[in-house]
Write an enzyme that holds these catalytic residues in place. Sequence first.
Site, PDB file in Angstrom:
ATOM      1  N   ASP A 106       0.861  -1.186   0.000  1.00  0.00           N
ATOM      2  CA  ASP A 106       0.000   0.000   0.000  1.00  0.00           C
ATOM      3  C   ASP A 106       0.898   1.237   0.000  1.00  0.00           C
ATOM      4  OD1 ASP A 106      -3.203   0.532   1.147  1.00  0.00           O
ATOM      5  OD2 ASP A 106      -1.782   2.191   1.018  1.00  0.00           O
ATOM      6  N   ILE A 107       0.530   2.198  -0.813  1.00  0.00           N
ATOM      7  CA  ILE A 107       1.356   3.409  -0.948  1.00  0.00           C
ATOM      8  C   ILE A 107       1.287   4.279   0.315  1.00  0.00           C
ATOM      9  CG2 ILE A 107      -0.347   4.977  -1.987  1.00  0.00           C
ATOM     10  CD1 ILE A 107       1.776   5.604  -4.131  1.00  0.00           C
TER      11      ILE A 107
ATOM     12  N   GLY B  22     -12.611  -0.853   0.528  1.00  0.00           N
ATOM     13  CA  GLY B  22     -12.984  -0.644  -0.866  1.00  0.00           C
ATOM     14  C   GLY B  22     -13.766   0.627  -1.124  1.00  0.00           C
TER      15      GLY B  22
ATOM     16  N   HIS C 198     -10.085  -5.598  -3.182  1.00  0.00           N
ATOM     17  CA  HIS C 198      -8.756  -5.790  -2.599  1.00  0.00           C
ATOM     18  C   HIS C 198      -8.873  -6.113  -1.118  1.00  0.00           C
ATOM     19  CE1 HIS C 198      -9.729  -1.469  -2.475  1.00  0.00           C
ATOM     20  NE2 HIS C 198      -9.060  -1.399  -1.326  1.00  0.00           N
TER      21      HIS C 198
ATOM     22  N   HIS D 145      -6.787  -5.785   2.421  1.00  0.00           N
ATOM     23  CA  HIS D 145      -5.658  -5.165   3.126  1.00  0.00           C
ATOM     24  C   HIS D 145      -5.081  -6.205   4.091  1.00  0.00           C
ATOM     25  CE1 HIS D 145      -6.610  -0.764   2.400  1.00  0.00           C
ATOM     26  NE2 HIS D 145      -7.800  -1.283   2.144  1.00  0.00           N
TER      27      HIS D 145
HETATM   28  P1  5GP Z   1      -9.884   1.359   0.195  1.00  0.00           P
HETATM   29  O1  5GP Z   1     -10.410   1.376  -1.223  1.00  0.00           O
HETATM   30  O2  5GP Z   1      -9.756  -0.041   0.716  1.00  0.00           O
HETATM   31  O3  5GP Z   1     -10.680   2.248   1.104  1.00  0.00           O
HETATM   32  O4  5GP Z   1      -8.415   1.979   0.163  1.00  0.00           O
HETATM   33  C1  5GP Z   1      -7.589   1.842  -0.963  1.00  0.00           C
HETATM   34  C2  5GP Z   1      -6.146   1.663  -0.533  1.00  0.00           C
HETATM   35  O5  5GP Z   1      -5.354   1.697  -1.709  1.00  0.00           O
HETATM   36  C3  5GP Z   1      -5.614   2.778   0.399  1.00  0.00           C
HETATM   37  O6  5GP Z   1      -5.043   2.179   1.547  1.00  0.00           O
HETATM   38  C4  5GP Z   1      -4.585   3.509  -0.451  1.00  0.00           C
HETATM   39  O7  5GP Z   1      -3.467   3.943   0.283  1.00  0.00           O
HETATM   40  C5  5GP Z   1      -4.191   2.465  -1.491  1.00  0.00           C
HETATM   41  N1  5GP Z   1      -3.832   3.046  -2.759  1.00  0.00           N
HETATM   42  C6  5GP Z   1      -4.558   3.974  -3.442  1.00  0.00           C
HETATM   43  N2  5GP Z   1      -3.932   4.280  -4.594  1.00  0.00           N
HETATM   44  C7  5GP Z   1      -2.793   3.529  -4.629  1.00  0.00           C
HETATM   45  C8  5GP Z   1      -1.735   3.422  -5.587  1.00  0.00           C
HETATM   46  O8  5GP Z   1      -1.698   4.060  -6.620  1.00  0.00           O
HETATM   47  N3  5GP Z   1      -0.743   2.554  -5.280  1.00  0.00           N
HETATM   48  C9  5GP Z   1      -0.739   1.804  -4.137  1.00  0.00           C
HETATM   49  N4  5GP Z   1       0.299   0.979  -3.954  1.00  0.00           N
HETATM   50  N5  5GP Z   1      -1.720   1.881  -3.226  1.00  0.00           N
HETATM   51  C10 5GP Z   1      -2.741   2.746  -3.470  1.00  0.00           C
END
Ligand code: 5GP
Length: 132
Positions: free
Chosen positions: A29-30, A86, A93, A95
């Site tokens: 995760d970034i 998500g 995805h 985590h």
């Molecule tokens: P969620 O959709 O589960 O709420 O969060 C999406 C997750 O993806 C976040 O933790 C965010 O930091 C990660 N994320 C979003 N964009 C990128 C990206 O371009 N690269 C990476 N490696 N992680 C990302």
Amino acid sequence: MASIFSRIVKREIPAHIVAEDDRFLAFLDINPLTKGHTLVIPKAEVDYIYDLDDETLSGLHLFAKKIAGALKKVTACNRVAVAVLGLEVPHAHIHLIPMNQMSDANFSNPKLKLSGEELSSIATSLRQALSQ
Ligand code: 5GP
């Protein structure tokens, strides 16, 4: 338009890749909550995890299990938290968050600021652990 995660799958944008097979991809995760915070995705772009067909859903969890084993080894954490939110990226995805206490997996926490070198070194250690 392809999701940001599909663009990572196609290597159109960079990511610190931890593991890959023909159906699944794991990358750091970034904006990690803890060191090693990894996202595990199906390559097929489906928004909601429970819209995945059963075979892909079970395969995703089995793929994540392997990554969790490597995370535990590399980070020496107590547990690896598993979370599905998500809300930000519309591509299913999981985590995986190395944790030592409940508060480590709180998504309201400020995210770690890790350098590219640190992320790269964590990903390398995870790939090594997975290859043993
Ligand atoms: P969620 O959709 O589960 O709420 O969060 C999406 C997750 O993806 C976040 O933790 C965010 O930091 C990660 N994320 C979003 N964009 C990128 C990206 O371009 N690269 C990476 N490696 N992680 C990302």
